[in-house]
Design an enzyme around this catalytic site. Structure first.
Site, short mmCIF file in Angstrom:
data_model
loop_
_atom_site.label_atom_id
_atom_site.label_comp_id
_atom_site.label_asym_id
_atom_site.label_seq_id
_atom_site.Cartn_x
_atom_site.Cartn_y
_atom_site.Cartn_z
N LYS A 280 60.15 101.01 -35.29
CA LYS A 280 60.99 102.07 -34.72
C LYS A 280 60.13 103.31 -34.40
O LYS A 280 58.97 103.39 -34.83
CB LYS A 280 62.11 102.41 -35.71
CG LYS A 280 63.09 101.25 -35.92
CD LYS A 280 64.18 101.64 -36.92
CE LYS A 280 65.23 100.56 -37.06
NZ LYS A 280 66.33 100.96 -37.97
N TYR B 215 72.64 97.60 -30.42
CA TYR B 215 73.43 97.99 -31.61
C TYR B 215 74.93 97.95 -31.33
O TYR B 215 75.70 98.68 -31.97
CB TYR B 215 73.00 99.38 -32.08
CG TYR B 215 71.68 99.40 -32.84
CD1 TYR B 215 71.49 98.65 -34.00
CD2 TYR B 215 70.62 100.19 -32.40
CE1 TYR B 215 70.29 98.66 -34.70
CE2 TYR B 215 69.41 100.21 -33.11
CZ TYR B 215 69.26 99.45 -34.25
OH TYR B 215 68.07 99.48 -34.96
N ASN C 197 64.18 104.54 -41.03
CA ASN C 197 63.75 103.43 -41.89
C ASN C 197 62.73 102.50 -41.23
O ASN C 197 62.61 101.33 -41.58
CB ASN C 197 64.95 102.67 -42.47
CG ASN C 197 65.82 102.04 -41.43
OD1 ASN C 197 65.56 102.19 -40.23
ND2 ASN C 197 66.85 101.33 -41.84
N HIS D 156 62.96 97.43 -37.60
CA HIS D 156 64.15 96.60 -37.39
C HIS D 156 63.75 95.13 -37.51
O HIS D 156 62.66 94.74 -37.06
CB HIS D 156 64.74 96.84 -35.99
CG HIS D 156 65.75 95.81 -35.62
ND1 HIS D 156 67.07 95.87 -36.04
CD2 HIS D 156 65.64 94.64 -34.92
CE1 HIS D 156 67.71 94.80 -35.59
NE2 HIS D 156 66.87 94.04 -34.91
N GLU E 58 68.81 89.27 -29.37
CA GLU E 58 67.92 90.44 -29.30
C GLU E 58 66.65 90.12 -28.52
O GLU E 58 66.18 90.96 -27.73
CB GLU E 58 67.59 90.93 -30.72
CG GLU E 58 68.82 91.54 -31.39
CD GLU E 58 68.64 91.81 -32.88
OE1 GLU E 58 67.54 91.57 -33.43
OE2 GLU E 58 69.61 92.27 -33.51
P1 ADP Z 1 69.59 96.88 -40.69
O1 ADP Z 1 68.67 97.65 -39.77
O2 ADP Z 1 69.05 96.86 -42.11
O3 ADP Z 1 69.95 95.51 -40.17
P2 ADP Z 1 72.23 97.85 -39.86
O4 ADP Z 1 72.23 96.83 -38.79
O5 ADP Z 1 73.42 97.96 -40.76
O6 ADP Z 1 70.95 97.71 -40.82
O7 ADP Z 1 72.04 99.30 -39.21
C1 ADP Z 1 71.15 99.49 -38.14
C2 ADP Z 1 70.39 100.76 -38.35
O8 ADP Z 1 71.32 101.86 -38.34
C3 ADP Z 1 69.71 100.89 -39.71
O9 ADP Z 1 68.46 100.24 -39.77
C4 ADP Z 1 69.58 102.38 -39.85
O10 ADP Z 1 68.49 102.88 -39.09
C5 ADP Z 1 70.88 102.86 -39.22
N1 ADP Z 1 71.92 103.08 -40.23
C6 ADP Z 1 72.66 102.15 -40.86
N2 ADP Z 1 73.54 102.70 -41.72
C7 ADP Z 1 73.34 104.03 -41.62
C8 ADP Z 1 73.94 105.17 -42.25
N3 ADP Z 1 74.92 105.02 -43.14
N4 ADP Z 1 73.48 106.39 -41.90
C9 ADP Z 1 72.50 106.54 -40.99
N5 ADP Z 1 71.90 105.52 -40.36
C10 ADP Z 1 72.31 104.28 -40.67
#
Ligand code: ADP
Length: 169
Positions: free
Chosen positions: A29, A69, A132, A135, A146
């Protein structure tokens, strides 16, 4: 006749993506790119034994990110997520190997870095969910969707991995 043809086509398409040919979509990211983590992340996947079949640096459009997303569109953090993901270039990758989708998710850690074990990418290198670093597709079906969203077929490379006999028996 058409049904038979379509089911055979689906079977061969699917089987091209299973077993050692399973693929996942990984993206470093914008925060990961800015924090110079691309090399470390590629190193981890290479050392694990997975095969790199696609890689590019992309400034993702908001349209692409909204498609990517789509399942999170009703979440309160959705617009912040799109802003974050379009704030700089992303390194988009396709990695191939046995159980690569599940294993990559383990290598990433949990969505929330605070829940991620030390040793995982998110466990080692980040603090907040909204930054974070990486992805990874959460299922084989998501990976297929994707990869086709981010890559043209012509951008995925077929190459002989000379080390594969030392990874698979
Ligand atoms: P992952 O990336 O672990 O598969 P998700 O698909 O649930 O997780 O969410 C996509 C991305 O959205 C996450 O990696 C994170 O960057 C962001 N995200 C998810 N939940 C939150 C939250 N509660 N607050 C802020 N950002 C979030």
């Amino acid at each position: 006749m058409i049904c038979l043809f379509l089911s055979l086509f689906a079977h061969f398409f699917q089987s091209g993506w299973t077993g050692v040919n399973e693929c996942t979509f990984i993206a470093v990211k914008p925060d990961g790119v800015q924090r110079k983590m691309v090399g470390e992340i590629v190193r981890r996947f290479e050392k694990k034994g997975f095969k790199l079949v696609g890689l590019k640096l992309v400034q993702a459009s908001e349209d692409l990110l909204r498609d990517h997303y789509w399942s999170l569109r009703s979440k309160p953090f959705f617009s912040k997520l799109i802003t974050y993901m379009s704030s700089g270039p992303v390194v988009a990758m396709v990695w191939r190997g046995l159980d690569v989708v599940k294993t990559a998710r383990k290598m990433l850690g949990e969505t929330n870095p605070a829940d991620s074990l030390p040793g995982t990418i998110r466990g080692n290198y980040c603090v907040e969910m909204g930054r974070n670093v990486i992805h990874g597709s959460d299922s084989v079906e998501s990976a297929q969707k994707e990869i086709s969203l981010w890559f043209h077929q012509s951008e995925l490379n077929r190459w002989e991995d000379c080390g594969s006999q030392w990874i698979y028996n």
